[in-house]
Design a protein around this motif. Structure first.
Motif, mmCIF file in Angstrom:
data_model
loop_
_atom_site.group_PDB
_atom_site.id
_atom_site.type_symbol
_atom_site.label_atom_id
_atom_site.label_comp_id
_atom_site.label_asym_id
_atom_site.label_seq_id
_atom_site.Cartn_x
_atom_site.Cartn_y
_atom_site.Cartn_z
ATOM 1 N N GLU A 144 0.841 -1.192 0.000
ATOM 2 C CA GLU A 144 0.000 0.000 0.000
ATOM 3 C C GLU A 144 0.871 1.234 0.000
ATOM 4 O O GLU A 144 2.036 1.184 0.330
ATOM 5 N N LYS A 145 0.298 2.364 -0.343
ATOM 6 C CA LYS A 145 1.047 3.602 -0.387
ATOM 7 C C LYS A 145 1.697 3.924 0.952
ATOM 8 O O LYS A 145 1.180 3.467 1.970
ATOM 9 N N PRO A 146 2.721 4.711 1.005
ATOM 10 C CA PRO A 146 3.287 5.400 -0.149
ATOM 11 C C PRO A 146 4.109 4.458 -1.041
ATOM 12 O O PRO A 146 5.001 3.783 -0.546
ATOM 13 N N ASP A 174 -4.954 0.900 -3.863
ATOM 14 C CA ASP A 174 -5.379 2.296 -3.770
ATOM 15 C C ASP A 174 -6.806 2.172 -3.249
ATOM 16 O O ASP A 174 -7.695 1.751 -3.986
ATOM 17 N N HIS A 175 -7.007 2.481 -1.977
ATOM 18 C CA HIS A 175 -8.302 2.115 -1.383
ATOM 19 C C HIS A 175 -9.470 2.830 -2.059
ATOM 20 O O HIS A 175 -10.602 2.401 -1.955
ATOM 21 N N TYR A 176 -9.177 3.917 -2.819
ATOM 22 C CA TYR A 176 -10.274 4.577 -3.521
ATOM 23 C C TYR A 176 -10.912 3.655 -4.558
ATOM 24 O O TYR A 176 -12.095 3.743 -4.831
ATOM 25 N N LEU A 177 -10.112 2.761 -5.122
ATOM 26 C CA LEU A 177 -10.656 1.855 -6.141
ATOM 27 C C LEU A 177 -11.599 0.826 -5.540
ATOM 28 O O LEU A 177 -12.375 0.188 -6.248
ATOM 29 N N GLY A 178 -11.518 0.646 -4.228
ATOM 30 C CA GLY A 178 -12.404 -0.310 -3.568
ATOM 31 C C GLY A 178 -13.710 0.313 -3.111
ATOM 32 O O GLY A 178 -14.615 -0.382 -2.647
ATOM 33 N N LYS A 179 -13.813 1.625 -3.224
ATOM 34 C CA LYS A 179 -15.049 2.279 -2.768
ATOM 35 C C LYS A 179 -16.197 1.897 -3.698
ATOM 36 O O LYS A 179 -16.031 1.855 -4.909
ATOM 37 N N GLU A 180 -17.331 1.653 -3.099
ATOM 38 C CA GLU A 180 -18.504 1.195 -3.863
ATOM 39 C C GLU A 180 -18.801 2.085 -5.064
ATOM 40 O O GLU A 180 -19.008 1.619 -6.169
ATOM 41 N N ALA A 212 -12.402 16.545 -0.744
ATOM 42 C CA ALA A 212 -12.226 17.508 0.335
ATOM 43 C C ALA A 212 -12.324 16.789 1.668
ATOM 44 O O ALA A 212 -13.179 15.922 1.845
ATOM 45 N N GLU A 213 -11.445 17.141 2.569
ATOM 46 C CA GLU A 213 -11.471 16.525 3.894
ATOM 47 C C GLU A 213 -11.633 17.597 4.964
ATOM 48 O O GLU A 213 -11.130 18.717 4.811
ATOM 49 N N LYS A 214 -12.301 17.201 6.015
ATOM 50 C CA LYS A 214 -12.459 18.109 7.142
ATOM 51 C C LYS A 214 -11.303 17.917 8.128
ATOM 52 O O LYS A 214 -10.900 18.838 8.811
ATOM 53 N N GLY A 219 -2.198 13.175 13.534
ATOM 54 C CA GLY A 219 -1.123 12.380 14.133
ATOM 55 C C GLY A 219 -0.172 11.754 13.118
ATOM 56 O O GLY A 219 0.686 10.964 13.491
ATOM 57 N N ARG A 220 -0.345 12.083 11.835
ATOM 58 C CA ARG A 220 0.596 11.533 10.849
ATOM 59 C C ARG A 220 1.489 12.646 10.307
ATOM 60 O O ARG A 220 1.926 12.622 9.161
ATOM 61 N N GLY A 221 1.754 13.635 11.188
ATOM 62 C CA GLY A 221 2.468 14.834 10.759
ATOM 63 C C GLY A 221 3.782 14.536 10.055
ATOM 64 O O GLY A 221 4.079 15.122 9.011
ATOM 65 N N ALA A 222 4.568 13.608 10.615
ATOM 66 C CA ALA A 222 5.903 13.359 10.060
ATOM 67 C C ALA A 222 5.778 12.818 8.638
ATOM 68 O O ALA A 222 6.455 13.277 7.722
ATOM 69 N N TYR A 223 4.882 11.849 8.460
ATOM 70 C CA TYR A 223 4.665 11.284 7.120
ATOM 71 C C TYR A 223 4.137 12.357 6.175
ATOM 72 O O TYR A 223 4.670 12.568 5.082
ATOM 73 N N TYR A 224 3.109 13.052 6.622
ATOM 74 C CA TYR A 224 2.423 13.977 5.723
ATOM 75 C C TYR A 224 3.335 15.118 5.289
ATOM 76 O O TYR A 224 3.315 15.541 4.132
ATOM 77 N N ASP A 225 4.153 15.588 6.229
ATOM 78 C CA ASP A 225 5.004 16.736 5.903
ATOM 79 C C ASP A 225 6.037 16.373 4.831
ATOM 80 O O ASP A 225 6.508 17.225 4.093
ATOM 81 N N ARG A 231 1.500 14.440 -3.335
ATOM 82 C CA ARG A 231 1.970 13.050 -3.306
ATOM 83 C C ARG A 231 0.992 12.143 -2.572
ATOM 84 O O ARG A 231 0.818 10.984 -2.912
ATOM 85 N N ASP A 232 0.376 12.675 -1.526
ATOM 86 C CA ASP A 232 -0.482 11.842 -0.668
ATOM 87 C C ASP A 232 -1.817 11.516 -1.345
ATOM 88 O O ASP A 232 -2.347 10.422 -1.157
ATOM 89 N N MET A 233 -2.346 12.434 -2.127
ATOM 90 C CA MET A 233 -3.698 12.245 -2.670
ATOM 91 C C MET A 233 -3.765 12.336 -4.195
ATOM 92 O O MET A 233 -4.427 11.543 -4.848
ATOM 93 N N ALA A 234 -3.103 13.371 -4.758
ATOM 94 C CA ALA A 234 -3.270 13.598 -6.201
ATOM 95 C C ALA A 234 -2.597 12.487 -7.006
ATOM 96 O O ALA A 234 -3.191 11.960 -7.951
ATOM 97 N N ASN A 236 -2.178 9.465 -6.501
ATOM 98 C CA ASN A 236 -2.847 8.166 -6.502
ATOM 99 C C ASN A 236 -4.360 8.312 -6.635
ATOM 100 O O ASN A 236 -4.910 8.116 -7.726
ATOM 101 N N HIS A 237 -5.048 8.674 -5.555
ATOM 102 C CA HIS A 237 -6.515 8.655 -5.583
ATOM 103 C C HIS A 237 -7.098 9.525 -6.706
ATOM 104 O O HIS A 237 -7.953 9.086 -7.471
ATOM 105 N N LEU A 238 -6.636 10.769 -6.788
ATOM 106 C CA LEU A 238 -7.238 11.675 -7.777
ATOM 107 C C LEU A 238 -6.955 11.218 -9.204
ATOM 108 O O LEU A 238 -7.841 11.226 -10.059
ATOM 109 N N GLY A 328 -7.839 18.686 -0.335
ATOM 110 C CA GLY A 328 -7.205 19.415 0.753
ATOM 111 C C GLY A 328 -7.731 18.976 2.099
ATOM 112 O O GLY A 328 -8.763 18.301 2.196
ATOM 113 N N LYS A 329 -6.980 19.354 3.100
ATOM 114 C CA LYS A 329 -7.362 19.026 4.475
ATOM 115 C C LYS A 329 -7.893 20.273 5.169
ATOM 116 O O LYS A 329 -7.605 21.392 4.771
ATOM 117 N N ARG A 330 -8.656 20.009 6.241
ATOM 118 C CA ARG A 330 -9.276 21.089 7.041
ATOM 119 C C ARG A 330 -10.114 22.029 6.170
ATOM 120 O O ARG A 330 -10.061 23.246 6.308
#
Ligand code: BG6
Length: 482
Positions: A144-146, A174-180, A212-214, A219-225, A231-234, A236-238, A328-330
């Motif tokens: 799984e990603k990354p 890519d878990h988006y491909l598993g979404k109904e 869009a995410e709220k 808690g995944r700051g180190a990975y996300y930064d 890289r995290d969303m576009a 793969n999922h997008l 995007g987040k938040r």
């Protein structure tokens, strides 16, 4: 339909993904009668635990992540009894003999190795599994990603399996491909004759894809930064969603036929050279809620928590049709949606006072409230003459199919069972992952070269103003995220 009995080895079984997603998904499959008696889950991790110790962890994961209505003691008991634990240190030779002993003879049973660990361990695990004689030509490996952070690292990752596992044995989630609803997109496009004649540059004005995410970085700051929204969303999922919209109809619903078509789309993406076509954002401190840089504890961070871009699929079908992507987040709310916006009627027969006929919009809503709507222009009811107004044909699945009663399965339930069945259709092939990076890399390189900071946006907004401008400049607008 029950799958054949299988053996599933989960490396990193005490980790977050296993507890949040895998264990609940497998429980549901047992509960619904798909995971057969005799299937074995072997949890492997570094912690010093025995079977009972791990079953406690799994049981708590069920309490936390499975809705109470689906929990019954009999199934829980059966489920926990199907799990064993082996202490394995993937970096040393410790535990591998014990793992070999814990695995029943393959005897034609599919053996799945789920690598719920950091990618730097992928290669070593593949090699050790192979060397310990635990795999055969029918074994599968799930990752799984990354899947890399650029093209070179993705190639390295793909190479790390060679000699041990073939492409047909590697399942990249890519878990988006598993979404109904994402699977429904294929049904919508290829099981209905209605849309195909319209599905091209002659009739489609543009496509919008929004995830869009709220939530923030959670808690995944180190990975996300290290990654950022691109890289995290576009990457793969997008891009996977874009592929499903843009691809040619495959001749059959066969893994490689589908993936060949998606690959062609990725390779047809025009290089994004215009800096104006990409907007990066970072959420600011808003009403006392910490900013992105505070959340990740990296004051000078230039990582984006939002990205919007305009892509072009440069082929006959899509020439000149912009694909606007944003994530995007938040942001104000959580919504994932694909909107295919059709061109306006070629000529209006209505007097100006009737109002303007809008564009027809086919919107595929991935979450929440999964469903499909078709925006139409109709006459406003009443005796006031010909006044045009917009209305929607609404196929929210919960209403149309009684899906609230059916329960929408989580993506992992579908994907894990597909691995057991040996169906790679909803998994990314190595060359797709590489093609996606090949398109993304120059965009990130351009940012690095310019060294500018992402634009601040308020939490709870729909992202930076510049993202709105990205479409306004073209005389178009984003759909509301509400
Ligand atoms: C993950 C990203 O792949 O997808 C996360 O790493 C993101 O940052 C998540 O929050 C979104 O998934 P979903 O299913 O909640 O839309």
């Amino acid at each position: 339909v029950p799958v054949d009995p299988f053996d599933l080895v989960v490396f990193g079984a005490t980790g977050d993904l296993a507890r949040r997603k895998l264990i609940p998904a497998l429980y549901h499959r047992l509960h619904d009668g798909q995971m057969p008696e005799g299937a074995r889950i072997i949890a492997a991790a570094r912690r010093d635990l025995d079977d009972e110790g791990y079953r406690d962890i799994a049981s708590r994961a069920l309490d936390e992540f499975v809705e109470a209505a689906a929990l019954d003691e009999k199934t829980r008991d059966r489920f926990l009894r199907s799990i064993g634990y082996v202490q394995v240190d993937v970096e040393s030779d410790d535990g591998w003999d014990a793992l070999a002993k814990a695995l029943p003879p393959a005897d034609g049973r599919p053996r799945v190795f789920y690598l719920s660990v950091a990618p730097r361990h992928f290669g070593i695990i593949a090699e050790k599994v192979h060397r310990a004689g635990l795999s055969d030509s029918d074994s599968r490996i799930v990752i799984e990603k990354p899947l890399g952070h650029d093209l070179a690292s993705a190639q390295e990752l793909n190479d790390c399996f060679s000699g041990h596992f073939e492409e047909r044995q590697i399942y990249r989630i890519d878990h988006y491909l598993g979404k109904e609803t994402v699977q429904n997109l294929m049904a919508l496009r290829f099981a209905n004759a209605l849309f195909e004649p319209l599905w091209n540059a002659r009739h489609v004005d543009h496509v919008q894809i929004t995830v869009a995410e709220k939530v923030g970085v959670e808690g995944r700051g180190a990975y996300y930064d290290e990654m950022g929204a691109m890289r995290d969303m576009a990457q793969n999922h997008l891009l996977q969603l874009l592929c499903l919209i843009a691809m040619e109809p495959p001749a059959r619903l066969e893994p490689d036929e589908v993936r060949d078509e998606k690959l062609k789309v990725l390779r047809a993406l025009a290089p994004l050279t215009d800096p104006e076509s990409v907007v990066r954002g970072q959420y600011a401190r808003t009403n006392g809620s910490p900013s992105y840089t505070e959340d990740v504890g990296h004051p000078g961070s230039r990582t984006e928590s939002f990205v919007a871009l305009k892509a072009e699929v440069a082929n006959w079908r899509w020439s000149g049709v912009p694909f606007y992507l944003r994530t995007g987040k938040r942001l104000r709310t959580r919504v994932s949606e694909i909107a295919v916006v059709f061109k306006e009627a070629p000529h209006s027969i209505f007097p100006p006072a009737s109002g303007r006929a809008g564009n027809n919009v086919l919107a595929i809503r991935l979450q929440p409230d999964e469903g499909i709507t078709l925006g139409m222009t109709i006459k406003e009811p009443g005796p006031g003459g010909m006044r045009l107004t917009s209305a929607e044909l609404d196929m929210t699945f919960a209403d149309t199919l009684g899906a609230t009663k059916l329960r929408m399965p989580d993506a992992y339930e579908r994907l894990v069972m597909d691995v057991v069945r040996g169906d790679q259709t909803l998994f990314m092939r190595g060359d797709e992952v590489e093609a996606a990076w090949a398109w993304i890399d120059p965009i990130i390189a351009l940012w690095d070269e310019r060294g500018d900071r992402p634009i601040s946006y308020d939490q709870g907004s729909s992202g930076p103003e510049d993202a709105l401008m990205l479409m306004h400049r073209d005389g178009r607008r984003w759909r509301e995220i509400a």
